[in-house]
Write a protein that holds these residues in place. Structure first.
Motif, PDB file in Angstrom:
ATOM      1  N   THR A 356      86.395  16.311  64.605  1.00  0.00           N
ATOM      2  CA  THR A 356      86.738  14.934  64.248  1.00  0.00           C
ATOM      3  C   THR A 356      85.878  13.901  64.955  1.00  0.00           C
ATOM      4  OG1 THR A 356      88.446  14.838  65.958  1.00  0.00           O
ATOM      5  CG2 THR A 356      89.136  15.551  63.760  1.00  0.00           C
ATOM      6  N   GLY A 357      85.137  14.309  65.974  1.00  0.00           N
ATOM      7  CA  GLY A 357      84.214  13.394  66.638  1.00  0.00           C
ATOM      8  C   GLY A 357      84.894  12.164  67.202  1.00  0.00           C
ATOM      9  N   GLN A 358      84.435  10.990  66.778  1.00  0.00           N
ATOM     10  CA  GLN A 358      84.939   9.729  67.316  1.00  0.00           C
ATOM     11  C   GLN A 358      86.425   9.540  67.057  1.00  0.00           C
ATOM     12  OE1 GLN A 358      83.475   7.359  69.204  1.00  0.00           O
ATOM     13  NE2 GLN A 358      81.711   8.715  69.391  1.00  0.00           N
ATOM     14  N   ASN A 359      86.913  10.048  65.942  1.00  0.00           N
ATOM     15  CA  ASN A 359      88.336   9.917  65.650  1.00  0.00           C
ATOM     16  C   ASN A 359      89.171  10.636  66.705  1.00  0.00           C
ATOM     17  OD1 ASN A 359      90.532   9.037  63.970  1.00  0.00           O
ATOM     18  ND2 ASN A 359      90.761  11.158  63.311  1.00  0.00           N
ATOM     19  N   GLY A 360      88.661  11.751  67.196  1.00  0.00           N
ATOM     20  CA  GLY A 360      89.351  12.468  68.258  1.00  0.00           C
ATOM     21  C   GLY A 360      89.458  11.637  69.518  1.00  0.00           C
ATOM     22  N   LEU A 361      88.405  10.873  69.807  1.00  0.00           N
ATOM     23  CA  LEU A 361      88.431  10.006  70.984  1.00  0.00           C
ATOM     24  C   LEU A 361      89.456   8.895  70.809  1.00  0.00           C
ATOM     25  CD1 LEU A 361      87.238   9.302  73.719  1.00  0.00           C
ATOM     26  CD2 LEU A 361      85.498   7.950  72.550  1.00  0.00           C
ATOM     27  N   THR A 362      89.557   8.353  69.599  1.00  0.00           N
ATOM     28  CA  THR A 362      90.561   7.320  69.310  1.00  0.00           C
ATOM     29  C   THR A 362      91.964   7.875  69.536  1.00  0.00           C
ATOM     30  OG1 THR A 362      89.106   6.309  67.657  1.00  0.00           O
ATOM     31  CG2 THR A 362      91.449   5.749  67.547  1.00  0.00           C
ATOM     32  N   GLN A 363      92.199   9.099  69.064  1.00  0.00           N
ATOM     33  CA  GLN A 363      93.496   9.739  69.279  1.00  0.00           C
ATOM     34  C   GLN A 363      93.787   9.877  70.770  1.00  0.00           C
ATOM     35  OE1 GLN A 363      93.446  13.502  67.234  1.00  0.00           O
ATOM     36  NE2 GLN A 363      92.729  12.584  65.328  1.00  0.00           N
ATOM     37  N   ALA A 364      92.781  10.307  71.520  1.00  0.00           N
ATOM     38  CA  ALA A 364      92.969  10.525  72.962  1.00  0.00           C
ATOM     39  C   ALA A 364      93.367   9.236  73.660  1.00  0.00           C
ATOM     40  CB  ALA A 364      91.685  11.089  73.564  1.00  0.00           C
ATOM     41  N   ARG A 365      92.741   8.127  73.289  1.00  0.00           N
ATOM     42  CA  ARG A 365      93.064   6.842  73.917  1.00  0.00           C
ATOM     43  C   ARG A 365      94.523   6.462  73.694  1.00  0.00           C
ATOM     44  NH1 ARG A 365      87.746   4.122  71.351  1.00  0.00           N
ATOM     45  NH2 ARG A 365      86.230   4.606  72.995  1.00  0.00           N
ATOM     46  N   VAL A 366      94.983   6.622  72.436  1.00  0.00           N
ATOM     47  CA  VAL A 366      96.348   6.221  72.106  1.00  0.00           C
ATOM     48  C   VAL A 366      97.363   7.105  72.818  1.00  0.00           C
ATOM     49  CG1 VAL A 366      98.011   5.936  70.229  1.00  0.00           C
ATOM     50  CG2 VAL A 366      95.620   5.301  69.881  1.00  0.00           C
ATOM     51  N   PHE A 367      97.141   8.406  72.804  1.00  0.00           N
ATOM     52  CA  PHE A 367      98.067   9.318  73.475  1.00  0.00           C
ATOM     53  C   PHE A 367      98.120   9.035  74.976  1.00  0.00           C
ATOM     54  CE2 PHE A 367      97.858  11.908  69.620  1.00  0.00           C
ATOM     55  CZ  PHE A 367      99.156  12.386  69.542  1.00  0.00           C
ATOM     56  N   ALA A 368      96.968   8.731  75.571  1.00  0.00           N
ATOM     57  CA  ALA A 368      96.922   8.484  77.010  1.00  0.00           C
ATOM     58  C   ALA A 368      97.712   7.239  77.400  1.00  0.00           C
ATOM     59  CB  ALA A 368      95.472   8.342  77.474  1.00  0.00           C
ATOM     60  N   GLU A 369      97.839   6.283  76.473  1.00  0.00           N
ATOM     61  CA  GLU A 369      98.610   5.073  76.750  1.00  0.00           C
ATOM     62  C   GLU A 369     100.107   5.349  76.767  1.00  0.00           C
ATOM     63  OE1 GLU A 369      97.475   2.285  73.803  1.00  0.00           O
ATOM     64  OE2 GLU A 369      95.443   1.978  74.581  1.00  0.00           O
ATOM     65  N   VAL A 370     100.527   6.381  76.037  1.00  0.00           N
ATOM     66  CA  VAL A 370     101.952   6.656  75.867  1.00  0.00           C
ATOM     67  C   VAL A 370     102.470   7.663  76.876  1.00  0.00           C
ATOM     68  CG1 VAL A 370     103.695   7.534  74.245  1.00  0.00           C
ATOM     69  CG2 VAL A 370     101.815   6.100  73.420  1.00  0.00           C
ATOM     70  N   VAL A 371     101.685   8.687  77.147  1.00  0.00           N
ATOM     71  CA  VAL A 371     102.123   9.764  78.027  1.00  0.00           C
ATOM     72  C   VAL A 371     100.961  10.146  78.934  1.00  0.00           C
ATOM     73  CG1 VAL A 371     101.470  11.585  76.405  1.00  0.00           C
ATOM     74  CG2 VAL A 371     103.299  12.008  78.060  1.00  0.00           C
ATOM     75  N   ASP A 372     101.268  10.564  80.145  1.00  0.00           N
ATOM     76  CA  ASP A 372     100.220  10.882  81.119  1.00  0.00           C
ATOM     77  C   ASP A 372      99.566  12.218  80.774  1.00  0.00           C
ATOM     78  OD1 ASP A 372     100.838   8.575  82.596  1.00  0.00           O
ATOM     79  OD2 ASP A 372     102.474   9.619  83.593  1.00  0.00           O
ATOM     80  N   VAL A 373      98.492  12.149  80.012  1.00  0.00           N
ATOM     81  CA  VAL A 373      97.768  13.366  79.646  1.00  0.00           C
ATOM     82  C   VAL A 373      97.111  13.938  80.897  1.00  0.00           C
ATOM     83  CG1 VAL A 373      95.884  14.309  78.259  1.00  0.00           C
ATOM     84  CG2 VAL A 373      97.370  12.548  77.295  1.00  0.00           C
ATOM     85  N   THR A 374      97.308  15.239  81.115  1.00  0.00           N
ATOM     86  CA  THR A 374      96.737  15.883  82.305  1.00  0.00           C
ATOM     87  C   THR A 374      95.605  16.849  81.968  1.00  0.00           C
ATOM     88  OG1 THR A 374      98.401  17.646  82.218  1.00  0.00           O
ATOM     89  CG2 THR A 374      98.909  15.718  83.563  1.00  0.00           C
ATOM     90  N   GLY A 375      95.452  17.188  80.690  1.00  0.00           N
ATOM     91  CA  GLY A 375      94.396  18.121  80.308  1.00  0.00           C
ATOM     92  C   GLY A 375      94.149  18.074  78.817  1.00  0.00           C
ATOM     93  N   ILE A 376      92.942  18.435  78.419  1.00  0.00           N
ATOM     94  CA  ILE A 376      92.543  18.446  77.012  1.00  0.00           C
ATOM     95  C   ILE A 376      92.323  19.884  76.560  1.00  0.00           C
ATOM     96  CG2 ILE A 376      90.819  17.681  75.320  1.00  0.00           C
ATOM     97  CD1 ILE A 376      92.388  15.388  76.503  1.00  0.00           C
ATOM     98  N   VAL A 377      92.787  20.186  75.347  1.00  0.00           N
ATOM     99  CA  VAL A 377      92.458  21.454  74.694  1.00  0.00           C
ATOM    100  C   VAL A 377      91.597  21.103  73.479  1.00  0.00           C
ATOM    101  CG1 VAL A 377      93.324  23.537  73.579  1.00  0.00           C
ATOM    102  CG2 VAL A 377      94.666  22.442  75.388  1.00  0.00           C
ATOM    103  N   LEU A 378      90.378  21.596  73.464  1.00  0.00           N
ATOM    104  CA  LEU A 378      89.454  21.285  72.374  1.00  0.00           C
ATOM    105  C   LEU A 378      89.397  22.475  71.424  1.00  0.00           C
ATOM    106  CD1 LEU A 378      87.639  18.856  71.658  1.00  0.00           C
ATOM    107  CD2 LEU A 378      85.728  20.117  72.638  1.00  0.00           C
ATOM    108  N   THR A 379      89.860  22.283  70.185  1.00  0.00           N
ATOM    109  CA  THR A 379      89.917  23.373  69.215  1.00  0.00           C
ATOM    110  C   THR A 379      88.796  23.273  68.189  1.00  0.00           C
ATOM    111  OG1 THR A 379      91.404  22.144  67.752  1.00  0.00           O
ATOM    112  CG2 THR A 379      92.415  23.508  69.466  1.00  0.00           C
ATOM    113  N   LYS A 380      88.651  24.341  67.415  1.00  0.00           N
ATOM    114  CA  LYS A 380      87.662  24.421  66.338  1.00  0.00           C
ATOM    115  C   LYS A 380      86.251  24.174  66.855  1.00  0.00           C
ATOM    116  CE  LYS A 380      91.210  22.890  63.112  1.00  0.00           C
ATOM    117  NZ  LYS A 380      91.614  21.968  62.053  1.00  0.00           N
ATOM    118  N   LEU A 381      85.965  24.786  67.992  1.00  0.00           N
ATOM    119  CA  LEU A 381      84.659  24.624  68.624  1.00  0.00           C
ATOM    120  C   LEU A 381      83.703  25.738  68.210  1.00  0.00           C
ATOM    121  CD1 LEU A 381      83.579  22.517  70.616  1.00  0.00           C
ATOM    122  CD2 LEU A 381      84.068  24.097  72.461  1.00  0.00           C
ATOM    123  N   ASP A 382      84.119  26.564  67.241  1.00  0.00           N
ATOM    124  CA  ASP A 382      83.308  27.723  66.883  1.00  0.00           C
ATOM    125  C   ASP A 382      82.215  27.414  65.884  1.00  0.00           C
ATOM    126  OD1 ASP A 382      85.544  27.180  65.286  1.00  0.00           O
ATOM    127  OD2 ASP A 382      85.362  29.089  64.260  1.00  0.00           O
TER     128      ASP A 382
END
Length: 428
Positions: A356-382
């Motif tokens: 998803t590229g940049q869209n994934g980063l947008t998602q990360a920003r929003v989630f981080a504002e709501v809940v304290d994200v402590t780690g990222i799992v990056l899928t579909k990296l194959d």
């Protein structure tokens, strides 16, 4: 008269020669010349992503809590804690209207035979070659540019473009290019192998290898009582959130740990059924509620059941609807608050789709504002050239990528190791 003309001609020739020498000298100062060029024309691929060990697990509890407090902005730490709703409270989001209250979530023991799970130490050999397409697009292109010969301003622009197209982001790209330009000179780089080594060092450092990437999924003790580690798995639908929850359960069971799974993605019936299937396969207990039920209630009962049963970890699959819906994101915060009435949430893993590229980063920003994200799992990296989103997410959130999904197989979940990741990109 003829001698005067000759003198003038000689002077003009000398001036032109001087101008040419000065021009060539200035141009050479702005580029770096590498003597051995042919060696990087066709870099050899030596394999894909190969982590050096199994997924690192660590206990939750006070150590994790202290780390989270240090990472939180001061204004958030001082904010008063909101009132925590009870299980019977109506969820603060758009849910189907029902005539009678939904039944309380129930725990279901696994039924049927449990799959034999391959130990984590043995499955890593099968994860080779999963980043071959990323490597050919990103790594070979960069090595070709840096090792092609004289590096002028146009060449450096191409290097920047390659990094940006791979989703490293403007900030990281500028840092990487600045360091490459400086160290190509300071290290006296003159051949292909030196170029590859330098590029590897710079990219690995940009991924901050010193970050703690252990998954806090092991139990801890409080006042002599064993408490399970509580892991919330967040992310939008389609990223592989529920699948990641199931795969992490397999990792824990393979290490001899006991697990309760919480099916708190109650707005998608398929997610609940999918998690129940994962629970059956690994021999874990699952707590689930009626479709459309309050996700916080399911999460609360999942943790309650985990404490009562004395398990090692409770993995909660949270609702994964659109992150742009404010009410739905508020519900995620509510899940965390309700769970923490019983025990601390030790890990919040945000699952992002690498494609998803940049869209994934947008998602990360929003989630981080709501809940304290402590780690990222990056899928579909194959099979993607967008793996550079790793650099951006870590830079943006200050949160490490801890796990990567490298395929559709049940055991295709690997630890994220910066050195192994960069090696796969560059074909080292």
């Amino acid at each position: 008269m003829s001698s005067t003309v000759i003198v003038i001609i000689v002077v003009v020739v000398v001036l032109l020669a001087l101008a040419l020498v000065v021009g060539v000298t200035l141009r050479r100062r702005r580029r770096i010349s590498l003597t051995e060029r042919k060696a990087v024309d066709e870099p050899k691929a030596k394999g894909g992503y190969l982590a050096g060990g199994g997924i690192s697990l660590a206990p939750g509890g006070q150590k994790q809590a202290e780390r989270q407090v240090e990472a939180e902005p001061a204004e958030e730490a001082e904010a008063p804690a909101p009132e925590v709703p009870t299980q019977s409270e109506a969820p603060a989001m758009e849910t189907p209207v029902v005539e009678a209250p939904a039944p309380a979530p129930v725990a279901e023991a696994p039924a049927g035979p449990v799959e034999e799970i391959e130990p984590t130490s043995g499955r890593l050999e099968r994860l080779r070659g999963r980043l071959s397409r990323s490597r050919s697009t990103f790594g070979q292109g960069l090595l070709g540019l840096l090792g092609a010969g004289d590096l002028d301003e146009d060449s450096w622009t191409e290097v920047e473009d390659s990094l940006l197209l791979a989703d490293l982001g403007v900030g990281t790209t500028q840092e990487v290019v600045d360091r490459l330009r400086a160290e190509l000179v300071s290290r006296g780089v003159r051949n292909a192998e030196q170029v590859r080594a330098l590029l590897r060092d710079v990219l690995v450092d940009a991924l901050h290898p010193d970050m703690d990437r252990a998954v806090r999924a092991l139990p801890h003790h409080s006042d002599g009582t064993k408490l399970p580690a509580v892991v919330l798995v967040a992310g939008v639908n389609g990223t592989g959130k529920t699948t990641t929850t199931g795969k992490l359960a397999r990792v824990l069971v393979a290490e001899g740990r006991t697990v309760v799974l919480g099916a708190a993605d109650t707005f998608r019936a398929a997610a609940t059924e999918q998690l129940a299937t994962w629970a059956e396969r690994v021999g874990a207990e699952v707590v689930r509620g009626k479709e459309g039920a309050d996700p916080a209630a399911v999460a609360f009962d999942s943790v309650k059941r985990g404490i009562e049963a004395g398990v090692d970890a409770v993995l909660v699959d949270t609702a994964g609807r659109l992150h742009t819906k404010t009410g739905l994101m508020d519900e995620l915060g509510k899940v965390k608050r309700v769970v923490e009435k019983q025990t601390k949430v030790d890990e919040v893993l945000l699952v992002l789709d690498a494609t998803t590229g940049q869209n994934g980063l947008t998602q990360a920003r929003v989630f981080a504002e709501v809940v304290d994200v402590t780690g990222i799992v990056l899928t579909k990296l194959d099979g993607t050239a967008k793996g550079g989103i790793v650099f951006q997410v870590q830079r943006e959130l200050g949160v490490p990528v801890k796990l990567v999904g490298l395929g559709e197989g049940a055991d295709d979940l690997a630890p994220f190791e910066p050195g192994a990741f960069v090696d796969a990109l560059l074909g080292v």
